[in-house]
Write a protein that holds these residues in place. Structure first.
Motif, PDB file in Angstrom:
ATOM      1  N   ARG A 113     -10.723  -7.866 -22.634  1.00 16.94           N
ATOM      2  CA  ARG A 113     -10.173  -8.385 -21.383  1.00 16.94           C
ATOM      3  C   ARG A 113      -8.963  -7.582 -20.927  1.00 16.94           C
ATOM      4  NH1 ARG A 113     -13.691  -9.514 -18.844  1.00 16.94           N
ATOM      5  NH2 ARG A 113     -12.562 -10.893 -17.431  1.00 16.94           N
ATOM      6  N   ARG A 114      -8.201  -7.059 -21.857  1.00 21.69           N
ATOM      7  CA  ARG A 114      -7.071  -6.206 -21.498  1.00 21.69           C
ATOM      8  C   ARG A 114      -7.572  -4.917 -20.843  1.00 21.69           C
ATOM      9  NH1 ARG A 114      -3.216  -6.880 -26.934  1.00 21.69           N
ATOM     10  NH2 ARG A 114      -3.701  -9.086 -27.286  1.00 21.69           N
ATOM     11  N   GLU A 115      -8.618  -4.364 -21.440  1.00 28.09           N
ATOM     12  CA  GLU A 115      -9.218  -3.148 -20.878  1.00 28.09           C
ATOM     13  C   GLU A 115      -9.734  -3.412 -19.466  1.00 28.09           C
ATOM     14  OE1 GLU A 115      -9.249  -0.230 -22.105  1.00 28.09           O
ATOM     15  OE2 GLU A 115      -8.844  -0.461 -24.260  1.00 28.09           O
ATOM     16  N   ARG A 116     -10.330  -4.604 -19.281  1.00 26.16           N
ATOM     17  CA  ARG A 116     -10.882  -4.932 -17.972  1.00 26.16           C
ATOM     18  C   ARG A 116      -9.778  -5.027 -16.925  1.00 26.16           C
ATOM     19  NH1 ARG A 116     -13.609  -3.833 -14.007  1.00 26.16           N
ATOM     20  NH2 ARG A 116     -14.154  -5.531 -12.605  1.00 26.16           N
ATOM     21  N   ALA A 117      -8.635  -5.593 -17.283  1.00 21.30           N
ATOM     22  CA  ALA A 117      -7.515  -5.691 -16.346  1.00 21.30           C
ATOM     23  C   ALA A 117      -7.036  -4.302 -15.933  1.00 21.30           C
ATOM     24  CB  ALA A 117      -6.372  -6.477 -16.975  1.00 21.30           C
ATOM     25  N   ILE A 118      -6.971  -3.410 -16.883  1.00 18.38           N
ATOM     26  CA  ILE A 118      -6.553  -2.033 -16.580  1.00 18.38           C
ATOM     27  C   ILE A 118      -7.573  -1.350 -15.677  1.00 18.38           C
ATOM     28  CG2 ILE A 118      -6.143   0.234 -17.620  1.00 18.38           C
ATOM     29  CD1 ILE A 118      -5.093  -1.419 -20.099  1.00 18.38           C
ATOM     30  N   ASP A 119      -8.866  -1.549 -15.975  1.00 15.60           N
ATOM     31  CA  ASP A 119      -9.914  -0.975 -15.121  1.00 15.60           C
ATOM     32  C   ASP A 119      -9.804  -1.498 -13.690  1.00 15.60           C
ATOM     33  OD1 ASP A 119     -10.931   0.453 -17.243  1.00 15.60           O
ATOM     34  OD2 ASP A 119     -12.562  -0.952 -17.682  1.00 15.60           O
ATOM     35  N   MET A 120      -9.465  -2.779 -13.551  1.00 19.99           N
ATOM     36  CA  MET A 120      -9.341  -3.369 -12.214  1.00 19.99           C
ATOM     37  C   MET A 120      -8.182  -2.740 -11.434  1.00 19.99           C
ATOM     38  SD  MET A 120     -10.135  -7.363 -13.158  1.00 19.99           S
ATOM     39  CE  MET A 120      -9.922  -8.014 -11.494  1.00 19.99           C
ATOM     40  N   VAL A 121      -7.104  -2.428 -12.133  1.00 24.85           N
ATOM     41  CA  VAL A 121      -5.977  -1.753 -11.485  1.00 24.85           C
ATOM     42  C   VAL A 121      -6.392  -0.354 -11.037  1.00 24.85           C
ATOM     43  CG1 VAL A 121      -3.653  -0.834 -11.818  1.00 24.85           C
ATOM     44  CG2 VAL A 121      -4.245  -3.066 -12.764  1.00 24.85           C
ATOM     45  N   ILE A 122      -7.084   0.349 -11.901  1.00 25.44           N
ATOM     46  CA  ILE A 122      -7.538   1.709 -11.566  1.00 25.44           C
ATOM     47  C   ILE A 122      -8.474   1.670 -10.362  1.00 25.44           C
ATOM     48  CG2 ILE A 122      -8.869   3.685 -12.402  1.00 25.44           C
ATOM     49  CD1 ILE A 122      -7.862   2.964 -15.243  1.00 25.44           C
ATOM     50  N   GLU A 123      -9.405   0.718 -10.376  1.00 23.37           N
ATOM     51  CA  GLU A 123     -10.340   0.582  -9.246  1.00 23.37           C
ATOM     52  C   GLU A 123      -9.594   0.256  -7.949  1.00 23.37           C
ATOM     53  OE1 GLU A 123     -12.939  -2.486 -10.545  1.00 23.37           O
ATOM     54  OE2 GLU A 123     -13.784  -1.298 -12.203  1.00 23.37           O
ATOM     55  N   ALA A 124      -8.603  -0.633  -8.055  1.00 22.05           N
ATOM     56  CA  ALA A 124      -7.842  -1.033  -6.863  1.00 22.05           C
ATOM     57  C   ALA A 124      -7.056   0.127  -6.281  1.00 22.05           C
ATOM     58  CB  ALA A 124      -6.904  -2.183  -7.217  1.00 22.05           C
ATOM     59  N   LEU A 125      -6.684   1.070  -7.144  1.00 26.07           N
ATOM     60  CA  LEU A 125      -5.923   2.242  -6.694  1.00 26.07           C
ATOM     61  C   LEU A 125      -6.836   3.421  -6.354  1.00 26.07           C
ATOM     62  CD1 LEU A 125      -2.944   2.067  -9.221  1.00 26.07           C
ATOM     63  CD2 LEU A 125      -2.860   1.575  -6.770  1.00 26.07           C
ATOM     64  N   GLY A 154      -8.956   4.903  -8.192  1.00 26.48           N
ATOM     65  CA  GLY A 154      -9.137   5.845  -9.296  1.00 26.48           C
ATOM     66  C   GLY A 154      -7.930   6.709  -9.571  1.00 26.48           C
ATOM     67  N   GLN A 155      -6.901   6.614  -8.746  1.00 25.03           N
ATOM     68  CA  GLN A 155      -5.722   7.455  -8.901  1.00 25.03           C
ATOM     69  C   GLN A 155      -4.530   6.586  -9.297  1.00 25.03           C
ATOM     70  OE1 GLN A 155      -3.621   9.852  -9.818  1.00 25.03           O
ATOM     71  NE2 GLN A 155      -4.824  11.219  -8.521  1.00 25.03           N
ATOM     72  N   VAL A 156      -4.150   6.641 -10.563  1.00 23.80           N
ATOM     73  CA  VAL A 156      -3.058   5.822 -11.075  1.00 23.80           C
ATOM     74  C   VAL A 156      -1.757   6.602 -11.148  1.00 23.80           C
ATOM     75  CG1 VAL A 156      -2.280   4.437 -13.054  1.00 23.80           C
ATOM     76  CG2 VAL A 156      -4.693   4.458 -12.429  1.00 23.80           C
ATOM     77  N   TYR A 157      -1.843   7.902 -11.339  1.00 24.99           N
ATOM     78  CA  TYR A 157      -0.665   8.737 -11.594  1.00 24.99           C
ATOM     79  C   TYR A 157       0.398   8.567 -10.505  1.00 24.99           C
ATOM     80  CZ  TYR A 157       2.085  12.857 -12.823  1.00 24.99           C
ATOM     81  OH  TYR A 157       3.105  13.706 -13.178  1.00 24.99           O
ATOM     82  N   LYS A 158       1.596   8.202 -10.936  1.00 23.13           N
ATOM     83  CA  LYS A 158       2.779   8.025 -10.082  1.00 23.13           C
ATOM     84  C   LYS A 158       2.665   6.885  -9.070  1.00 23.13           C
ATOM     85  CE  LYS A 158       4.885  12.566 -10.557  1.00 23.13           C
ATOM     86  NZ  LYS A 158       5.464  13.746  -9.865  1.00 23.13           N
ATOM     87  N   LYS A 159       1.637   6.077  -9.186  1.00 21.06           N
ATOM     88  CA  LYS A 159       1.530   4.898  -8.339  1.00 21.06           C
ATOM     89  C   LYS A 159       2.427   3.799  -8.922  1.00 21.06           C
ATOM     90  CE  LYS A 159      -1.784   6.179  -5.424  1.00 21.06           C
ATOM     91  NZ  LYS A 159      -1.663   6.168  -3.950  1.00 21.06           N
ATOM     92  N   LYS A 160       3.106   3.065  -8.051  1.00 17.42           N
ATOM     93  CA  LYS A 160       3.983   2.007  -8.543  1.00 17.42           C
ATOM     94  C   LYS A 160       3.171   0.738  -8.784  1.00 17.42           C
ATOM     95  CE  LYS A 160       8.104  -0.782  -7.846  1.00 17.42           C
ATOM     96  NZ  LYS A 160       9.311  -1.086  -7.064  1.00 17.42           N
ATOM     97  N   VAL A 161       3.234   0.270 -10.024  1.00 16.55           N
ATOM     98  CA  VAL A 161       2.527  -0.941 -10.426  1.00 16.55           C
ATOM     99  C   VAL A 161       3.566  -1.991 -10.833  1.00 16.55           C
ATOM    100  CG1 VAL A 161       0.840  -1.960 -11.985  1.00 16.55           C
ATOM    101  CG2 VAL A 161       0.573   0.422 -11.248  1.00 16.55           C
ATOM    102  N   ALA A 162       3.589  -3.093 -10.112  1.00 16.55           N
ATOM    103  CA  ALA A 162       4.474  -4.203 -10.465  1.00 16.55           C
ATOM    104  C   ALA A 162       3.741  -5.134 -11.410  1.00 16.55           C
ATOM    105  CB  ALA A 162       4.910  -4.955  -9.211  1.00 16.55           C
ATOM    106  N   VAL A 163       4.259  -5.280 -12.617  1.00 17.74           N
ATOM    107  CA  VAL A 163       3.634  -6.125 -13.638  1.00 17.74           C
ATOM    108  C   VAL A 163       4.454  -7.407 -13.769  1.00 17.74           C
ATOM    109  CG1 VAL A 163       2.987  -6.341 -16.064  1.00 17.74           C
ATOM    110  CG2 VAL A 163       2.682  -4.154 -14.880  1.00 17.74           C
ATOM    111  N   LEU A 164       3.834  -8.525 -13.405  1.00 15.13           N
ATOM    112  CA  LEU A 164       4.510  -9.821 -13.446  1.00 15.13           C
ATOM    113  C   LEU A 164       4.196 -10.529 -14.757  1.00 15.13           C
ATOM    114  CD1 LEU A 164       3.879 -11.084  -9.790  1.00 15.13           C
ATOM    115  CD2 LEU A 164       5.684  -9.580 -10.659  1.00 15.13           C
ATOM    116  N   GLY A 165       5.123 -10.461 -15.676  1.00 19.31           N
ATOM    117  CA  GLY A 165       4.963 -11.109 -16.973  1.00 19.31           C
ATOM    118  C   GLY A 165       4.929 -10.123 -18.117  1.00 19.31           C
TER     119      GLY A 165
END
Length: 437
Positions: A298-310, A312-323
């Protein structure tokens, strides 16, 4: 009664303060001088709602004291052992170093008729071994096993007003005397009709680990259904509501998300599996290995969802993590899915800014490479994507219209399925839940 509590970590500190609050004279013992100094000042060394209040009350009453010298436990009738049983490095088995050390440490200070009470979560068979060691020492003391069932965030309530009490005691006269002493310790709870289960050592040990194994199974079951729901186009939250009406199943702990963590469930189910293997019955709980695997996926899936939402480009993107804590109303980051997600996204090159009402100091000690913000709005400012991974009340109550003006892109990954998708989408957000269409 006069009681000692050996080990003043999460379990021990709560137990010591709660027993004093109930009217007993309690001394807490720990080898960490910093921890003892904090407790002497009525300061909890960790966040737990209600704990500092009863610490202050008990210290003022004179019923609670703390020491680093285990010899100060002498004179107590009941000695609770509440030390940690972490996972062995590189293994699934539990490390009993601290439990064994606590027993060896208290032996010279035991008197005839004293009762040593184990509260730590241990592999089945441990209590019988320790009882034999106490008998060998010829102190005249005996052993009972009294597993704890604390929920972080509710630990004080769970100690003062438990939903059940389990006594694992020896056979015969020793067991009867142990029950009498424990009944005195828990007289308030018993007067309030708390159920008491009196059983043998092995059963008492298994009660705790089997309860955790069942809970972990229930959580991972709904997360497995979330995996199916995602590919089938179903909504796992509605599914959980529907099956939860069945009294045989129940709705509690059927919340899909990024999975469980903390200092108990993950290591306890692994230790249970390891002990079953040692007993030659590994096949009986082999399903727990898959439970663990589902949880980690499930942790991997959350990360995949972030990558998909961006895109496919995560590098230098600002990700706000709540919690950052593994659950709300706690500062515990042990095996926290929330902190793990933040660390992994940072490792992928994202500009992570993480926030949490209580767990930032603990997170900094473990992962100073992350970016942190003590204010939620600061964390959200300019974010390309928001990831909610610990369901603190203040995150559940965020106004999507208000914070929509702070972020760069209105994209949120709800890793706990606690937000209203309709409300957030109406405010212009791209909302993605776990196992939700």
């Amino acid at each position: 009664m006069r009681i000692s509590v050996i080990g003043c970590g999460y379990l021990g500190a709560v137990h010591a303060a709660s027993m004093a609050e109930l009217g007993h004279d309690v001394i807490g013992i720990d080898v960490d001088p910093g921890k003892i100094q904090a407790l002497k000042a009525a300061k909890a060394p960790f966040f737990e709602p209600g704990l500092e209040g009863i610490l202050e009350s008990a210290m003022r009453s004179g019923r609670l004291s703390f020491s680093t010298d285990i010899a100060d436990a002498k004179g107590s009738q009941v000695h609770f052992v509440a030390v940690g049983t972490p996972q062995k490095r590189g293994e699934n088995a539990a490390d009993l170093t601290y439990v064994d050390a606590a027993i060896e440490g208290i032996l010279p200070h035991l008197s005839e008729g004293d009762l040593v009470v184990g509260k730590s979560t241990v592999p089945v068979g441990t209590a019988a071994r320790l009882a034999e060691r106490i008998d060998e020492a010829g102190t005249g003391a005996s052993l009972a096993w009294n597993p704890e069932f604390l929920r972080e965030g509710y630990a004080v309530k769970d100690t003062i007003a438990p939903d059940r009490l389990v006594y694992g005691v020896a056979a015969g006269e020793k067991g009867l005397k142990a029950k009498e002493l424990l009944d005195q310790v828990y007289a308030t709870a018993i007067a309030n009709e708390t159920p008491v289960v009196v059983t043998d050592y092995a059963t008492a040990e298994l009660v705790k680990v089997s309860a955790n194994a069942f809970l972990a199974t229930k959580i991972s079951f709904i997360n497995a259904m979330a995996e199916i729901a995602e590919v089938a186009g179903a909504d796992v939250t509605s599914l959980a509501d529907a099956i939860g009406y069945d009294a045989r199943i129940g709705r509690r702990f059927l919340n899909a998300g990024i999975g469980f963590g903390g200092g108990c469930l993950p290591k306890d189910i692994r230790a249970f599996s390891a002990r079953a293997e040692e007993l030659g019955r590994g096949e009986s709980v082999r399903f727990l290995l898959e439970i663990d695997a589902i949880n980690m996926r499930r942790r991997e899936r959350a990360i995949d969802m972030v990558i998909e939402a961006l895109g496919g480009q995560v590098y230098k993107k600002k990700v706000a993590v709540l919690g950052l804590a593994f659950k709300p109303d706690s500062d515990d980051v042990r095996d926290s899915p929330a902190l793990d997600v933040a660390v992994r996204l940072n490792g992928l090159g994202a500009h992570v800014i993480a926030t949490d009402p209580e767990a930032i100091p603990n997170s900094i000690r473990l992962h100073p490479q992350l970016g942190f913000a003590t204010d939620t709005l600061d964390a959200l400012h300019g974010a390309d994507v928001v990831v909610l991974v610990t369901e603190w009340k203040e995150y559940r109550e965020l106004d999507p219209v208000e914070i929509g003006e702070l972020v760069r892109d209105k994209v949120i990954i709800d890793g706990r399925n606690v937000l209203d998708p309709v409300k957030w989408r109406a405010a212009g957000w791209t909302y993605k839940g776990m196992g939700r269409p």
